[in-house]
Every structure is written in C-alpha cells, then in structure tokens.
Design an enzyme around this catalytic site. Structure first.
Site, PDB file in Angstrom:
ATOM      1  N   LEU A 151       0.806  -1.233   0.000  1.00 25.51           N
ATOM      2  CA  LEU A 151       0.000   0.000   0.000  1.00 25.51           C
ATOM      3  C   LEU A 151       0.840   1.285   0.000  1.00 25.51           C
ATOM      4  O   LEU A 151       0.291   2.379  -0.017  1.00 25.51           O
ATOM      5  CB  LEU A 151      -1.033  -0.017   1.129  1.00 25.51           C
ATOM      6  CG  LEU A 151      -2.093  -1.138   1.008  1.00 25.51           C
ATOM      7  CD1 LEU A 151      -3.203  -0.954   2.041  1.00 25.51           C
ATOM      8  CD2 LEU A 151      -2.704  -1.263  -0.378  1.00 25.51           C
ATOM      9  N   ARG A 152       2.158   1.139   0.047  1.00 25.67           N
ATOM     10  CA  ARG A 152       3.093   2.238  -0.295  1.00 25.67           C
ATOM     11  C   ARG A 152       3.208   3.387   0.698  1.00 25.67           C
ATOM     12  O   ARG A 152       3.943   4.339   0.417  1.00 25.67           O
ATOM     13  CB  ARG A 152       2.758   2.850  -1.670  1.00 25.67           C
ATOM     14  CG  ARG A 152       2.578   1.863  -2.817  1.00 25.67           C
ATOM     15  CD  ARG A 152       3.848   1.184  -3.160  1.00 25.67           C
ATOM     16  NE  ARG A 152       3.742   0.440  -4.419  1.00 25.67           N
ATOM     17  CZ  ARG A 152       4.473  -0.641  -4.692  1.00 25.67           C
ATOM     18  NH1 ARG A 152       5.352  -1.101  -3.817  1.00 25.67           N
ATOM     19  NH2 ARG A 152       4.348  -1.248  -5.845  1.00 25.67           N
ATOM     20  N   ASN A 189       8.271  -4.070   2.011  1.00 27.31           N
ATOM     21  CA  ASN A 189       9.202  -3.422   1.084  1.00 27.31           C
ATOM     22  C   ASN A 189       8.625  -2.080   0.659  1.00 27.31           C
ATOM     23  O   ASN A 189       7.432  -1.964   0.463  1.00 27.31           O
ATOM     24  CB  ASN A 189       9.408  -4.283  -0.167  1.00 27.31           C
ATOM     25  CG  ASN A 189       8.146  -4.370  -0.998  1.00 27.31           C
ATOM     26  OD1 ASN A 189       7.088  -4.690  -0.481  1.00 27.31           O
ATOM     27  ND2 ASN A 189       8.224  -4.079  -2.271  1.00 27.31           N
ATOM     28  N   HIS A 237      10.000 -14.673  -0.560  1.00 27.44           N
ATOM     29  CA  HIS A 237      10.062 -14.296  -1.967  1.00 27.44           C
ATOM     30  C   HIS A 237      11.327 -14.969  -2.507  1.00 27.44           C
ATOM     31  O   HIS A 237      12.436 -14.610  -2.130  1.00 27.44           O
ATOM     32  CB  HIS A 237      10.136 -12.776  -2.098  1.00 27.44           C
ATOM     33  CG  HIS A 237      10.166 -12.274  -3.504  1.00 27.44           C
ATOM     34  ND1 HIS A 237       9.335 -11.277  -3.960  1.00 27.44           N
ATOM     35  CD2 HIS A 237      10.930 -12.629  -4.564  1.00 27.44           C
ATOM     36  CE1 HIS A 237       9.594 -11.049  -5.239  1.00 27.44           C
ATOM     37  NE2 HIS A 237      10.559 -11.854  -5.629  1.00 27.44           N
ATOM     38  N   ASP A 297      -1.267  -9.645  -4.537  1.00 25.58           N
ATOM     39  CA  ASP A 297       0.035  -9.001  -4.747  1.00 25.58           C
ATOM     40  C   ASP A 297      -0.164  -7.618  -5.381  1.00 25.58           C
ATOM     41  O   ASP A 297       0.540  -7.230  -6.326  1.00 25.58           O
ATOM     42  CB  ASP A 297       0.964  -9.866  -5.603  1.00 25.58           C
ATOM     43  CG  ASP A 297       2.418  -9.424  -5.478  1.00 25.58           C
ATOM     44  OD1 ASP A 297       2.692  -8.444  -4.753  1.00 25.58           O
ATOM     45  OD2 ASP A 297       3.278 -10.050  -6.122  1.00 25.58           O
ATOM     46  N   ALA A 313       8.259  -2.763 -11.501  1.00 22.53           N
ATOM     47  CA  ALA A 313       7.631  -4.087 -11.616  1.00 22.53           C
ATOM     48  C   ALA A 313       6.425  -4.183 -10.694  1.00 22.53           C
ATOM     49  O   ALA A 313       6.487  -3.781  -9.538  1.00 22.53           O
ATOM     50  CB  ALA A 313       8.641  -5.161 -11.248  1.00 22.53           C
TER      51      ALA A 313
END
Ligand code: DOR
Ligand code: ZN
Length: 396
Positions: free
Chosen positions: A60-61, A91, A173, A277, A291
């Site tokens: 969600l940044r 991340n 991951h 995702d 990406a």
C-alpha cells in the site's frame, strides 16, 4: 443498531446455505439462522454472502511512496474488491524493518476503510528489532523487489529461520534474478528447495509468496508446514501478453509461458490461498521499468468468473480468499461467518456482468493489466464491522 442480512446464500462451514446473519451493535456476528430479527435489514435475495475477504499480500506504499498509493486509496480499492482485511508487505522506500516504522505504519493505516495488518521485514541485521516487534509474520526477500529490501548474507536466512517463532509463518520471496526464462525458473526452484530444507531442519512454518508455476506447488507440498499462495495475474496472463501489455508487462516473479500458466491452473486446488500481490505504480514509473500490477479490484471477480466457467471450485475459492488466509496468518476472529466473529461480510452478485474499466478503479495508479476484460460476478456490497461501507460501486 443491529443489522440483519436476510435471504442470501451464505457461506458457512464450507458450503452455501440459505440463512440469515444477524450482526449485533458491537459489530460482531450475533447469530446465524432463520427468522432472525434486526433493527435494520439488508435484503440479500439472489446474492452470495461471504466472509469479508482477506488478502495476505498487498503493497500500500505508505509512508514513502504515497504518490503510487496510500492507505486511503488502497483501503478503498480493497473494499471495492471485496477485501475487509489486507496484510501489507514491508518493502518500500521506507521499509517496515524497525519497531518505530511499524508503529508509524499502524498509526497511518487507521485511516484505511479496511483493516490493515503488517508483515515485518527481515534484513541482514535487524534480528533484535524482529524479536522486539514479535510480529504475527515476517517477510524475507531473496529476489528482486521494489525498494531493494533483500537478504544478502547467506547466514541471515538461517538465523531468521532459527529465531522467529516456529508456529508463525515466514513469508518467502524466492530468488528470481535472471532475465532468461529457463534460468529464472531454475533459480526459483533452487531457492525454494533451500527454504524447504532449512524449514524442515528447524521444523518451522513457512509460506511461499506468489508461486507462479505448478512445480513450485509440487515441491512445497512435500513439507506440511509450508503453505502457498498464487496471484491471479499468473493465472490469467503469460508471456503471450508481452506485446499487448507493452511497458506495463514487468512483474516479479515474471509472467510465465502459456504452458506454465495452464499447468498452474491444474495445480490450483492444492494451493492454500489467492493473494492479489497488489503492487501499484504510476504509468510513468512503469515506463521507467517498475515491476508490479495493481490487483485488489480485479482479483476476486477474475477468480469468481473462472469458477462460474468451471475452472475452479467455488467453495475452494471462498476458502482460499478468507478462512485459509486467516488460519495461516493467525488472523483471529475473521475469515469465517460464525457467531462471535467480526461482522465483516462481502456480498456478491453472482450474475452481474461487467467490464474492467481503469477509470472506475479506486487505486491511485488507475491502470490495470485487465483493462476491457468481461467478467461475470461482482462485489455488490461490503459490510465492515456491521456497517454497510460500500454498495453498488459507491462508498456509503
Ligand atoms: O512485481 C513486484 N512488485 N514484485 C515484488 O516483489 C514487489 C512488488 C512491488 O512492491 O512493487
Ligand atoms: Zn508482492
């Protein structure tokens, strides 16, 4: 005020049955049965009544990259897609790798319409932070990701496997650096084999993020404490879409061949959950090579449409998007329609035909790799803690 959801086909104990659901004043499910009475009534005749969906994998940044998404727009996208709870990935430009950052995120996420939980990020040197945070789950990156959160020292993986509570999942991951398709798959399988042997050694729970091939599912099934998720873009898109998608095409793990895509469908019922995702980027960032795809608003309908076509079992699908996620990530009191559980309910119109249109999306990035796709089955209404928050494309 209590709310009665009346006359729908309700998903309880693994199947659809005609029942009413009463959500009490406190926002929890008070009763499930027939001839119940509530202060207000929502008529669900002809509709499917599901537990609020849970997405185990979103980006969600916020904070750091709020020009791509934030908790308000991401939360709205989640609700519009039927998700009442999402688990945010660590991340980002500002990664969730310290307690101070986790606290900040929790605070910022209060403005989201849905519940937001967090995977804590593991690094080469934040062991003390992980211990102190004592999170429900941790994420480790061995492959490329936005923001550059990655384990570099070989010993770090083993130390996290050893130290993190064994009954809580470490989400992985896999390493997937190569641009060459065959090489990339080789790397992926090698890194998953390594996760599995370490997990077996420490008898710990692990969860493989975004499995994109059938072989990954086969190998993870050799270890009962390993669970997996699949993202719809690996089920609906392949290298065949490279030209059509142009600069939007890039995602980690990369889209696979048509043959792999079809094999993935054939393994799907062995998979534990579906994850969107949701990885929003602006069009400008995509042009520069970012990406990831947004997925919150298309994932359920894509999968439900496939279930309508007989590609996957409907009951499996609902579980894979609700109770299995709650069970894997220990999300208490959610993921099932059951007395005492959260009054989070997603109501589906199973017959509604619609076309994915980017200008109608809530995500800040406002594009989708599924532009123009015709689907049957749509989120009609979302109830969060007993309150209708979304109905017929509008937030209430
Ligand atoms: O394509 C991806 N985008 N893969 C990831 O692992 C991260 C994600 C993102 O955060 O943009
Ligand atoms: Zn991701």
């Amino acid at each position: 005020m209590s709310l009665l959801v009346k006359g729908g086909l309700v998903f309880v104990n693994g199947s659809f049955v005609k029942k009413d659901i009463l959500i009490g004043d406190e926002g929890e499910i008070a009763d499930i049965g027939a001839s119940l009475k509530g202060d207000e009534t929502f008529k669900a005749t002809g509709l499917l009544v599901l537990p609020g969906l849970i997405d185990p994998h979103v980006h969600l940044r916020e904070p750091g990259d709020t020009y791509k998404e934030d908790f308000v727009t991401g939360g709205k996208a989640a609700i519009a897609g039927g998700f009442t709870t999402v688990i945010d990935m660590p991340n980002n430009k500002i990664p969730t790798t310290t307690n101070a950052r986790l606290d900040e995120k929790k605070d910022l996420a209060k403005k989201a319409l849905c519940d937001v939980l967090f995977h804590f990020g593991g690094t080469d040197d934040n062991f003390a932070e992980v211990k102190k945070a004592n999170p429900a789950s941790m994420k480790l990156y061995l492959g490329h990701t936005t923001g550059g959160l990655i384990l570099r020292k070989p010993d770090s993986l083993e130390r996290h496997f050893k130290e993190f509570p064994k009954n809580r999942p470490i989400v992985l991951h896999a390493c997937d650096h190569s641009e060459n398709e065959a090489e990339n798959l080789k790397e992926t399988y090698k890194s998953i084999t390594c996760f599995l042997s370490l997990a077996k050694e420490y008898r710990r729970k692990i969860h493989l993020a975004h499995a994109s091939t059938a072989h990954e599912i086969t190998i993870t099934k050799s270890y009962p404490l390993c669970t997996t998720e699949v993202a719809p873009h690996h089920l609906f898109l392949s290298t065949k879409d490279r030209e059509k998608l142009g600069f939007l095409y890039k995602v980690y793990p990369p889209l696979r061949s048509e043959q792999e895509r079809i094999m993935l469908w054939n393994s799907l019922e062995k998979v534990d959950c579906i994850a969107t995702d949701h990885a929003p980027h602006t069009i400008e960032d995509k042009e520069e090579g970012a990406a990831g795809f947004p997925g919150l608003e298309t994932s359920f309908s894509l999968m439900f449409d496939a279930a309508n076509k007989g590609l996957v079992d409907k009951e499996w699908l609902v579980k894979a998007m609700s109770e299995n996620v709650a069970d894997i990530f220990n999300v208490e009191g959610k993921g099932r329609l059951r007395k005492g559980f959260a009054g989070d309910v997603t109501i589906i119109d199973p017959k509604k035909e619609w076309v994915v249109e980017r200008t109608e999306l809530q995500t800040k990035c406002r594009w989708t790799p599924f532009q123009g796709k015709k689907l049957k089955g749509k989120v009609r209404t979302v109830i969060k803690s007993g309150k209708v928050v979304y109905e017929d494309g509008e937030f209430v």
